[in-house]
Design an enzyme around this catalytic site. Structure first.
Site, PDB file in Angstrom:
ATOM      1  N   PRO A   2       0.737  -1.113  -0.071  1.00 17.45           N
ATOM      2  CA  PRO A   2       0.016  -0.008   0.171  1.00 17.45           C
ATOM      3  C   PRO A   2       0.989   1.406   0.054  1.00 17.45           C
ATOM      4  O   PRO A   2       1.673   1.525   0.908  1.00 17.45           O
ATOM      5  CB  PRO A   2      -0.850  -0.031   1.265  1.00 17.45           C
ATOM      6  CG  PRO A   2      -0.025  -1.178   2.010  1.00 17.45           C
ATOM      7  CD  PRO A   2       0.727  -2.010   1.255  1.00 17.45           C
ATOM      8  N   GLU A   3       0.535   1.954  -0.977  1.00 20.46           N
ATOM      9  CA  GLU A   3       1.247   3.287  -1.038  1.00 20.46           C
ATOM     10  C   GLU A   3       0.084   4.538  -0.840  1.00 20.46           C
ATOM     11  O   GLU A   3      -1.023   4.180  -0.712  1.00 20.46           O
ATOM     12  CB  GLU A   3       2.107   3.571  -2.274  1.00 20.46           C
ATOM     13  CG  GLU A   3       3.279   2.640  -2.412  1.00 20.46           C
ATOM     14  CD  GLU A   3       3.956   2.605  -3.656  1.00 20.46           C
ATOM     15  OE1 GLU A   3       4.063   3.930  -4.362  1.00 20.46           O
ATOM     16  OE2 GLU A   3       4.455   1.685  -4.128  1.00 20.46           O
ATOM     17  N   HIS A  96      -2.821 -13.805  11.341  1.00 22.38           N
ATOM     18  CA  HIS A  96      -2.178 -12.620  11.388  1.00 22.38           C
ATOM     19  C   HIS A  96      -3.041 -11.542  11.804  1.00 22.38           C
ATOM     20  O   HIS A  96      -2.718 -10.458  11.232  1.00 22.38           O
ATOM     21  CB  HIS A  96      -1.282 -12.494  10.256  1.00 22.38           C
ATOM     22  CG  HIS A  96      -0.274 -13.666   9.693  1.00 22.38           C
ATOM     23  ND1 HIS A  96       0.640 -14.066  10.518  1.00 22.38           N
ATOM     24  CD2 HIS A  96      -0.552 -14.364   8.750  1.00 22.38           C
ATOM     25  CE1 HIS A  96       1.070 -15.288   9.890  1.00 22.38           C
ATOM     26  NE2 HIS A  96       0.606 -15.338   8.776  1.00 22.38           N
ATOM     27  N   ARG A 115       3.235  -9.681   7.676  1.00 25.21           N
ATOM     28  CA  ARG A 115       4.544  -9.662   7.417  1.00 25.21           C
ATOM     29  C   ARG A 115       4.997  -8.448   8.741  1.00 25.21           C
ATOM     30  O   ARG A 115       6.153  -8.454   9.259  1.00 25.21           O
ATOM     31  CB  ARG A 115       5.233  -9.040   6.035  1.00 25.21           C
ATOM     32  CG  ARG A 115       6.408  -9.428   5.813  1.00 25.21           C
ATOM     33  CD  ARG A 115       6.861  -9.168   4.466  1.00 25.21           C
ATOM     34  NE  ARG A 115       5.836 -10.052   3.419  1.00 25.21           N
ATOM     35  CZ  ARG A 115       5.819  -9.829   2.077  1.00 25.21           C
ATOM     36  NH1 ARG A 115       6.930  -9.076   1.510  1.00 25.21           N
ATOM     37  NH2 ARG A 115       5.316 -10.545   1.410  1.00 25.21           N
TER      38      ARG A 115
END
Length: 269
Positions: A2-3, A96, A115
DNA sequence: ACTATTTCCTGGATGC
DNA sequence: TGCATCCAGGAAATAG
């Protein structure tokens, strides 16, 4: 990954669905590296707080809260693989999952990040600011000033969040391609005219990507679980070895600042 | 004061 | 088929 366009899409989706709701309870997992504020503090601020809005600041999702202790903010950074999902209670927790905010509307807002490069934080007040300029609205002179005297590759400068907040690897590569600038060139060696073209390119790329709902590269989805489509418009990113869509030359890849950088050796000078 | 490199982390792709 | 290795990268930490 995501940017700015992906974070913008997610923040808009969360705002549309959750503004005005209230957080009734919070569960936080046991992965402390994700937390920039202590878990107890996050739980204390969020519990009972009313959600005024979700919005994007740089690559951060900012949730303005009316909490028991007054105005507060919940700051979410998605890192590489972070996701915010609005779910019905009782749905099985995705692997997660690191935080679940239970809502008065009986839905849940869940933060999932395999992550674990994401970050969660709470702040008092409503004054969170990005460290750099907002790329979508930065004016010409401010933009040019950012690169003055910087003896670093222009690609590195574009990724520096204290200069421009929100540009990441995909949109840096795509912007440099559109502006015809090679990523390894030193920022201080780039002409005024080229920097003006770069600003236009950055703003066009970001606007087009927001309109497309962002780029879905691996597992990016927005707050509704929908994918974006801007990856179909990438002209260089992850197109190593493929022909340039403008001139047919083979797209090249190099590593700058530890990041893959993709460019057309003929179109970019 | 700057700039460059390393570190964190997992899943998917690749190689033998 | 299965196991090991590599690669992706945002940003903080560390090194130069």
């Amino acid at each position: 990954m995501p940017e700015l366009p992906e974070v913008e899409t997610i923040a808009r989706g969360l705002n549309k669905r959750l503004a005005g709701d209230r957080i009734t309870d919070v569960w936080i997992g046991n992965k402390p590296n994700l937390l920039k504020s202590p878990a107890r503090k996050i739980a204390r601020v969020l519990t009972g707080a009313r959600i005024e809005c979700f919005r994007r600041v740089g690559k951060h999702i900012v949730c303005d809260l009316d909490s028991a202790t007054g105005p507060a903010q919940w700051i979410i950074h998605l890192g590489m693989t972070g996701r915010c999902a609005v779910s019905e209670p009782g749905h099985v927790l995705a692997p997660h999952t690191h935080l679940v905010a239970m809502l008065e509307s009986h839905r849940e807002m869940r933060f999932v990040d395999p992550r674990r490069f994401g970050k969660l934080q709470v702040l008092a007040g409503h004054s969170f600011r990005a460290p750099g300029q907002e790329p979508t609205t930065v004016d010409e002179e401010t933009f040019i000033q950012l690169f003055k005297g910087r003896n670093t590759p222009i690609k590195s400068a574009l990724l520096n969040q204290s200069l421009l907040s929100g540009v990441g690897n995909i949109y840096a590569d795509e912007s440099l391609f559109r502006a015809g600038i090679r990523p390894r060139r030193k920022a201080l060696r780039i002409s005024r005219a080229e920097l003006l073209a770069l600003r236009v390119a950055v703003q066009q790329v970001l606007a087009e990507a927001i309109a497309a709902g962002g780029s879905s590269i691996n597992d990016y989805v927005d707050a509704n679980g929908d994918e974006g489509f801007f990856q179909l418009q990438h002209r260089v990113y992850q197109r190593t070895g493929e022909p340039c869509l403008v001139c047919g030359a083979v797209i090249a890849r190099t590593v700058i600042a530890g990041r893959s950088s993709h460019y057309c050796p003929r179109c970019q000078k």
